[in-house]
Scaffold this motif. Structure first.
Motif, PDB file in Angstrom:
ATOM      1  N   HIS A  23       4.998  -0.129  -1.408  1.00 18.94           N
ATOM      2  CA  HIS A  23       5.471   1.252  -1.269  1.00 18.94           C
ATOM      3  C   HIS A  23       6.503   1.360  -0.146  1.00 18.94           C
ATOM      4  O   HIS A  23       7.465   2.131  -0.244  1.00 18.94           O
ATOM      5  CB  HIS A  23       4.285   2.182  -0.992  1.00 18.94           C
ATOM      6  CG  HIS A  23       3.397   2.405  -2.185  1.00 18.94           C
ATOM      7  ND1 HIS A  23       3.888   2.741  -3.423  1.00 18.94           N
ATOM      8  CD2 HIS A  23       2.038   2.342  -2.320  1.00 18.94           C
ATOM      9  CE1 HIS A  23       2.884   2.881  -4.282  1.00 18.94           C
ATOM     10  NE2 HIS A  23       1.758   2.638  -3.635  1.00 18.94           N
ATOM     11  N   VAL A  60       9.097  -5.091  -8.110  1.00 14.82           N
ATOM     12  CA  VAL A  60       8.135  -4.148  -7.537  1.00 14.82           C
ATOM     13  C   VAL A  60       7.127  -3.661  -8.578  1.00 14.82           C
ATOM     14  O   VAL A  60       5.914  -3.652  -8.327  1.00 14.82           O
ATOM     15  CB  VAL A  60       8.884  -2.956  -6.913  1.00 14.82           C
ATOM     16  CG1 VAL A  60       7.898  -1.892  -6.444  1.00 14.82           C
ATOM     17  CG2 VAL A  60       9.735  -3.440  -5.749  1.00 14.82           C
ATOM     18  N   GLN A 112       9.935   0.555  -1.157  1.00 19.77           N
ATOM     19  CA  GLN A 112      10.576   1.651  -1.886  1.00 19.77           C
ATOM     20  C   GLN A 112      10.748   2.893  -1.005  1.00 19.77           C
ATOM     21  O   GLN A 112      11.174   3.939  -1.489  1.00 19.77           O
ATOM     22  CB  GLN A 112       9.727   2.018  -3.106  1.00 19.77           C
ATOM     23  CG  GLN A 112       9.532   0.848  -4.067  1.00 19.77           C
ATOM     24  CD  GLN A 112       8.535   1.188  -5.161  1.00 19.77           C
ATOM     25  OE1 GLN A 112       8.889   1.789  -6.182  1.00 19.77           O
ATOM     26  NE2 GLN A 112       7.272   0.829  -4.964  1.00 19.77           N
TER      27      GLN A 112
END
Length: 650
Positions: free
Chosen positions: A220, A189, A223
């Motif tokens: 995003h 990431v 996550q």
């Protein structure tokens, strides 16, 4: 001229299918790379964020807006310039042929063939830029399509080491995007974000900004940073005029709004998205509109949108439809619109993609059927789950509901058998097994099988999750034993409740009932001790005076000697003098009178009767007390007192 030559060669070499595609293929179009589709891993988030994978075929891609998904590489703004020298004309033409063939092999999804052509193309152009960058990008894209991510990254790293210097911003952006995409697919990431963020800025290459924003939003999302997903999407839409690719960003924004509970903005955003010249996308937006409206509390609006697209509901598994219909059906059920829910749940079942989804839909359907008093249908639905999905994790829940339903229908023995099956199921939770034992016991009681019911209550004790549940199981076993006239067993069970779970809510009641059973069994001395134990353990209990009175009575009934009787009389009189309850005080004096008379203490007996006559003149017991005092005076040969009381009595 080079394009015509390449086209001619391709028509000879490529299969008929590829030739037909090649004939219509617009010059200058590049094939996108394999899209990375982010799929959440838990519950509602997975269903909301998961987007349909775009399996790219060249005929479809040629008609689609450039860069509409996070994994799409754009076509170059124009055909790269190939520097040709007299002696290199043939080599340049060969490079063009390899490039063209590789593009069309990619379009057909034949990545291994595409890889070979792009390797040839890359070898032909050497390190000449921007051709070297173009060839490296295509080769990396082919490797990504083959899921050879490490090799794809190695190609890009090799380009970075050997390139004499790349000034073409378009190709620079293309290579950076590929690096970001590869890292994304590898789960790196931070590295992916490092490569993609510069491409999302206002001064970045325009043709890459939208797709870069999409990939950054997906990063995003991976996550679960939904606030960042919203920020990135909103920032881009604010600074850019509306475009065809806004759809992908808007759809992600809507999902992020829903996941963060911002239902109003989700509905508003969906309302601002006009109809698209794409039925599939319009349908996807309508499905999102229904979810957003349901969450926002606009059930009538959601129902209207659903009715407009209901005819398009697939007859096979579809996760997007399942998510939408399940939420709508559950919402209708939760507000009591059971008829509406009854229409939708069969469709939920129709599009369910997993066994879990199907079982949940059937459970909900059974609830709706019960709410509509269609009990037989609900029973059939639950039995259908047990038959069709005997190994599903929800089986204990299904069995519990079916057993409860059979109990409510009056089929007590059938219910008892189902409860027993669940109670002995090691896969069921202890709480569920406890409830099953209790349910079985209650069904057996109503079926008249009291002995079996006692056994079921006793078995439930070990599965109780706390003292309250354990004491309840044991207490009801005692009640059932008492009802079955198994008084000795009932007394022992009440005693166990009082001793094991004395601090539970049923502890005091169990001790009182134990004493009462002992009294009924004429075990008066033991009864008196049980009542005394109650007064010791629960000095502030509301039944304290009842226990004190009953203790005195048990002492009188169990007296074996005059001394025992006098002790009972004194105990009862002491209670009567301190009791605030008139009825209990009078009863205690009368019991004390009997105890004293039994001990031959007539003067004391008369004193207790006098306490009633003088202390409680308004009670119905005065006449009884006066009557007994007359008899006692005669027994003592106190004739004058007896006659005086007799005259007063009459």
């Amino acid at each position: 001229m080079h394009y015509i030559t390449g086209l001619f060669l391709a028509m000879i070499i490529l299969p008929d299918k590829a030739q037909s595609r090649l004939n219509d293929w617009p010059a200058g179009k590049s094939f996108p790379d394999y899209i990375g589709v982010f799929v959440m891993t838990t519950g509602m988030r997975r269903a909301l964020w998961a987007l349909p994978a775009l399996h790219m075929a060249v005929a479809l891609w040629a008609q689609a807006p450039t860069g509409n998904t996070a994994g799409t590489a754009p076509p170059p703004a124009e055909e790269p310039t190939f520097f040709q020298f007299e002696e290199g004309a043939a080599a340049a033409e060969g490079a063009q042929v390899s490039r063209s063939r590789g593009i069309h092999a990619m379009a057909e999804g034949v990545y291994t063939v595409a890889k070979s052509f792009f390797e040839s193309y890359r070898e032909s152009v050497g390190t000449r830029e921007p051709d070297f960058a173009d060839a490296s990008a295509y080769l990396a894209e082919a490797l990504v399509g083959m899921e050879k991510l490490d090799e794809a990254e190695a190609v890009l790293l090799d380009h970075g080491r050997r390139s004499p210097g790349l000034r073409d911003r378009e190709q620079q952006a293309r290579l950076a995007y590929l690096r970001a995409q590869i890292c994304f697919k590898q789960g790196r990431v931070a590295d992916s974000q490092k490569w993609i963020e510069p491409l999302t800025r206002a001064d970045a290459v325009e043709s890459y900004q939208c797709r870069a924003v999409i990939l950054l939003m997906d990063l995003h999302a991976r996550q679960e940073a939904w606030t960042e997903v919203i920020r990135v999407g909103v920032d881009y839409l604010v600074r850019r005029p509306a475009g065809a690719d806004d759809y992908e960003i808007q759809k992600r924004l809507v999902n992020a709004y829903l996941l963060t509970g911002r239902y109003g903005p989700a509905v508003a955003l969906l309302g601002n998205i006009g109809r698209l010249d794409d039925p599939a996308r319009d349908l996807a937006l309508d499905l999102l509109r229904i979810v957003a409206m349901v969450k926002h509390g606009d059930l009538p609006g959601a129902r209207e949108v659903f009715q407009a697209i209901q005819s398009r509901c697939p007859t096979t598994a579809d996760n997007d439809w399942w998510l939408t219909l399940n939420q709508l059906a559950v919402a209708e059920k939760s507000v009591g619109n059971h008829e509406e829910a009854l229409k939708i749940f069969p469709l939920v079942l129709q599009v369910a993609t997993t066994t879990e989804q199907k079982v949940q839909a059937l459970l909900q359907l059974a609830d709706v059927q019960l709410a509509l008093q269609r009990v037989t249908l609900a029973r059939d639905t639950l039995e259908g789950i047990r038959k069709s999905y005997p190994n599903c994790p929800e089986l204990p829940t299904v069995t519990m509901r079916l057993a409860q339903l059979q109990h409510e229908m009056g089929n007590y023995l059938t219910a008892a058998e189902l409860f027993a099956e669940l109670a002995n199921n090691a896969k069921a939770t202890p709480e569920m097994r406890y409830q099953a034992w209790i349910g079985r016991a209650r069904s057996l009681v109503l079926a008249g099988q009291l002995d079996l019911a006692i056994d079921a209550y006793l078995a439930g004790e070990q599965f109780g999750g706390n003292e309250e549940e354990q004491s309840q199981s044991l207490f009801w076993a005692a009640v059932t034993a008492n009802d079955a006239k198994r008084f000795e067993q009932a007394e022992g069970l009440y005693r166990k409740v009082a001793e094991r779970y004395g601090k539970s809510a049923l502890g005091p009641e169990a001790r009182l009932r134990q004493a009462s059973v002992l009294f009924g069994l004429a075990r008066y001395v033991e009864a008196a001790k049980a009542y005394e134990q109650f007064t010791f353990d629960y000095p502030n209990h509301e039944q304290l005076e009842t226990a004190q009175l009953q203790r005195g009575i048990a002492m009188r009934m169990g007296a074996r000697t005059p001394q025992d009787a006098l002790l009972a009389a004194a105990t009862l009189a002491d209670f009567a003098r301190t009791s605030k309850n008139e009825t209990k005080a009078v009863a205690a004096y009368l019991e004390a009178f009997q105890a004293a008379r039994a001990a031959g203490a007539y003067d004391q007996a008369v004193a207790y009767l006098t306490a009633v006559i003088n202390g409680y003149p308004g009670t119905d017991s005065v006449a009884l007390a006066l009557y007994h005092r007359v008899l006692t005076h005669f027994h003592q040969k106190h004739n004058e007192e007896a006659l005086r009381d007799a005259a007063s009595f009459f």
